[in-house]
Design a protein around this motif. Structure first.
Motif, PDB file in Angstrom:
ATOM      1  N   TYR A  41     111.289 -69.250  -6.963  1.00  0.00           N
ATOM      2  CA  TYR A  41     112.063 -69.875  -5.887  1.00  0.00           C
ATOM      3  C   TYR A  41     111.790 -71.380  -5.812  1.00  0.00           C
ATOM      4  O   TYR A  41     112.720 -72.195  -5.776  1.00  0.00           O
ATOM      5  CB  TYR A  41     111.732 -69.211  -4.553  1.00  0.00           C
ATOM      6  N   LEU A  42     110.514 -71.753  -5.775  1.00  0.00           N
ATOM      7  CA  LEU A  42     110.165 -73.161  -5.618  1.00  0.00           C
ATOM      8  C   LEU A  42     110.520 -73.990  -6.854  1.00  0.00           C
ATOM      9  O   LEU A  42     110.897 -75.163  -6.728  1.00  0.00           O
ATOM     10  CB  LEU A  42     108.676 -73.301  -5.290  1.00  0.00           C
ATOM     11  N   LYS A  48     109.127 -78.622  -2.181  1.00  0.00           N
ATOM     12  CA  LYS A  48     108.930 -78.833  -0.740  1.00  0.00           C
ATOM     13  C   LYS A  48     109.430 -77.595  -0.006  1.00  0.00           C
ATOM     14  O   LYS A  48     110.467 -77.050  -0.344  1.00  0.00           O
ATOM     15  CB  LYS A  48     109.688 -80.067  -0.269  1.00  0.00           C
ATOM     16  N   TYR A  49     108.669 -77.176   0.978  1.00  0.00           N
ATOM     17  CA  TYR A  49     109.047 -75.991   1.745  1.00  0.00           C
ATOM     18  C   TYR A  49     108.711 -76.199   3.209  1.00  0.00           C
ATOM     19  O   TYR A  49     107.891 -77.045   3.558  1.00  0.00           O
ATOM     20  CB  TYR A  49     108.347 -74.743   1.189  1.00  0.00           C
ATOM     21  N   ASP A  50     109.344 -75.395   4.059  1.00  0.00           N
ATOM     22  CA  ASP A  50     109.039 -75.390   5.482  1.00  0.00           C
ATOM     23  C   ASP A  50     108.832 -73.947   5.930  1.00  0.00           C
ATOM     24  O   ASP A  50     108.866 -73.020   5.112  1.00  0.00           O
ATOM     25  CB  ASP A  50     110.126 -76.112   6.299  1.00  0.00           C
ATOM     26  N   TYR A  51     108.636 -73.762   7.193  1.00  0.00           N
ATOM     27  CA  TYR A  51     108.358 -72.439   7.756  1.00  0.00           C
ATOM     28  C   TYR A  51     109.461 -71.443   7.415  1.00  0.00           C
ATOM     29  O   TYR A  51     109.196 -70.317   6.997  1.00  0.00           O
ATOM     30  CB  TYR A  51     108.171 -72.586   9.265  1.00  0.00           C
ATOM     31  N   ILE A  57     111.400 -66.724   1.024  1.00  0.00           N
ATOM     32  CA  ILE A  57     110.554 -66.313  -0.102  1.00  0.00           C
ATOM     33  C   ILE A  57     110.053 -64.886   0.113  1.00  0.00           C
ATOM     34  O   ILE A  57     110.055 -64.070  -0.812  1.00  0.00           O
ATOM     35  CB  ILE A  57     109.395 -67.308  -0.310  1.00  0.00           C
ATOM     36  N   ALA A  58     109.628 -64.561   1.320  1.00  0.00           N
ATOM     37  CA  ALA A  58     109.138 -63.208   1.620  1.00  0.00           C
ATOM     38  C   ALA A  58     110.233 -62.173   1.365  1.00  0.00           C
ATOM     39  O   ALA A  58     109.988 -61.129   0.748  1.00  0.00           O
ATOM     40  CB  ALA A  58     108.655 -63.132   3.067  1.00  0.00           C
ATOM     41  N   LYS A  59     111.441 -62.460   1.820  1.00  0.00           N
ATOM     42  CA  LYS A  59     112.555 -61.525   1.605  1.00  0.00           C
ATOM     43  C   LYS A  59     112.875 -61.403   0.114  1.00  0.00           C
ATOM     44  O   LYS A  59     113.142 -60.296  -0.381  1.00  0.00           O
ATOM     45  CB  LYS A  59     113.779 -61.969   2.399  1.00  0.00           C
ATOM     46  N   GLY A  60     112.827 -62.506  -0.607  1.00  0.00           N
ATOM     47  CA  GLY A  60     113.049 -62.470  -2.048  1.00  0.00           C
ATOM     48  C   GLY A  60     111.977 -61.675  -2.770  1.00  0.00           C
ATOM     49  O   GLY A  60     112.261 -60.934  -3.720  1.00  0.00           O
ATOM     50  N   GLN A  61     110.713 -61.799  -2.315  1.00  0.00           N
ATOM     51  CA  GLN A  61     109.617 -61.047  -2.929  1.00  0.00           C
ATOM     52  C   GLN A  61     109.842 -59.544  -2.768  1.00  0.00           C
ATOM     53  O   GLN A  61     109.694 -58.780  -3.718  1.00  0.00           O
ATOM     54  CB  GLN A  61     108.272 -61.453  -2.306  1.00  0.00           C
ATOM     55  N   LEU A  62     110.221 -59.119  -1.571  1.00  0.00           N
ATOM     56  CA  LEU A  62     110.431 -57.686  -1.351  1.00  0.00           C
ATOM     57  C   LEU A  62     111.657 -57.174  -2.100  1.00  0.00           C
ATOM     58  O   LEU A  62     111.651 -56.048  -2.598  1.00  0.00           O
ATOM     59  CB  LEU A  62     110.532 -57.374   0.138  1.00  0.00           C
ATOM     60  N   ASN A  63     112.688 -57.979  -2.216  1.00  0.00           N
ATOM     61  CA  ASN A  63     113.861 -57.596  -2.989  1.00  0.00           C
ATOM     62  C   ASN A  63     113.482 -57.416  -4.463  1.00  0.00           C
ATOM     63  O   ASN A  63     113.868 -56.430  -5.094  1.00  0.00           O
ATOM     64  CB  ASN A  63     114.959 -58.652  -2.833  1.00  0.00           C
ATOM     65  N   LEU A  64     112.706 -58.338  -4.995  1.00  0.00           N
ATOM     66  CA  LEU A  64     112.241 -58.240  -6.377  1.00  0.00           C
ATOM     67  C   LEU A  64     111.338 -57.016  -6.565  1.00  0.00           C
ATOM     68  O   LEU A  64     111.429 -56.312  -7.571  1.00  0.00           O
ATOM     69  CB  LEU A  64     111.505 -59.527  -6.762  1.00  0.00           C
ATOM     70  N   GLU A  65     110.492 -56.746  -5.581  1.00  0.00           N
ATOM     71  CA  GLU A  65     109.628 -55.567  -5.635  1.00  0.00           C
ATOM     72  C   GLU A  65     110.451 -54.285  -5.685  1.00  0.00           C
ATOM     73  O   GLU A  65     110.175 -53.378  -6.474  1.00  0.00           O
ATOM     74  CB  GLU A  65     108.692 -55.552  -4.425  1.00  0.00           C
ATOM     75  N   GLU A  66     111.485 -54.213  -4.845  1.00  0.00           N
ATOM     76  CA  GLU A  66     112.332 -53.015  -4.831  1.00  0.00           C
ATOM     77  C   GLU A  66     113.031 -52.810  -6.172  1.00  0.00           C
ATOM     78  O   GLU A  66     113.100 -51.698  -6.679  1.00  0.00           O
ATOM     79  CB  GLU A  66     113.361 -53.096  -3.692  1.00  0.00           C
TER      80      GLU A  66
END
Length: 181
Positions: A41-42, A48-51, A57-66
């Motif tokens: 993602y980065l 550069k990232y914000d809150y 990123i968290a949602k993308g991580q879980l989608n990739l995990e699934e």
């Protein structure tokens, strides 16, 4: 009856060999692994990232995990190795922004894993364009946060230390113990 693959998460501070260990374990067990989505993602969206970026990123991580779990569903050992989970996202949010998205906390409460491998900071820090914390004090502080999280959750976990070959050997022993039941 369909069985779900056993999910083993590799976590810890940056530059502790998580990605290398995931790939090595997947190779050893002839199975799949889920890479860290944040890196992809980065690198494609800018470092550069914000809150709110951390929630994406968290949602993308879980989608990739699934997706990885679906790919692994027919493998012989029924294992999947996961480089990073919502604990990493929680630590990242809280360490940088002093708060965590409720969605990440909800996912922590409802997702199930079988084993955590916590990578220690005893490997030399390797600089790259995304890493932020080269100093030993910050790395140690982050490791302690991860260790406290592991101690206070119900899933079995093993601390992984030493050089790469030692880490792999200890990780294989922990996974074999899980498989032996």
């Amino acid at each position: 009856m369909s069985r779900h693959p056993k999910k083993i998460v590799i976590l810890g501070p940056e530059s502790t060999g998580k990605s290398t260990l995931c790939a090595q374990l997947a190779g050893h067990y002839h199975t799949h692994y889920c890479p860290e989505y944040a890196r992809e993602y980065l690198l494609s969206h800018g470092k550069k990232y914000d809150y709110d970026t951390l929630l994406a990123i968290a949602k993308g991580q879980l989608n990739l995990e699934e997706k990885t779990c679906l790919s692994a569903s027919g493998n012989k050992k029924e294992l999947i190795f996961i480089d990073t989970d919502m604990y990493v996202m929680k630590v990242w949010c809280e360490f940088v922004f002093n708060k965590c998205h409720p969605w990440i906390l909800e996912q922590l409460a409802k997702r199930k894993y079988d084993l955590y491998l916590l990578c220690n900071t005893d490997l030399p820090w390797v600089k790259d364009e995304l890493r932020e914390y080269p100093d030993l004090q910050t790395r140690g502080k982050l490791y302690k946060i991860y260790k406290d999280l592991m101690i206070n959750q119900p899933v079995p976990w093993t601390e992984i230390s030493g050089e790469h070959n030692t880490r792999l050997k200890h990780s294989i022993a922990a996974v074999d113990s899980l498989l032996a039941g």
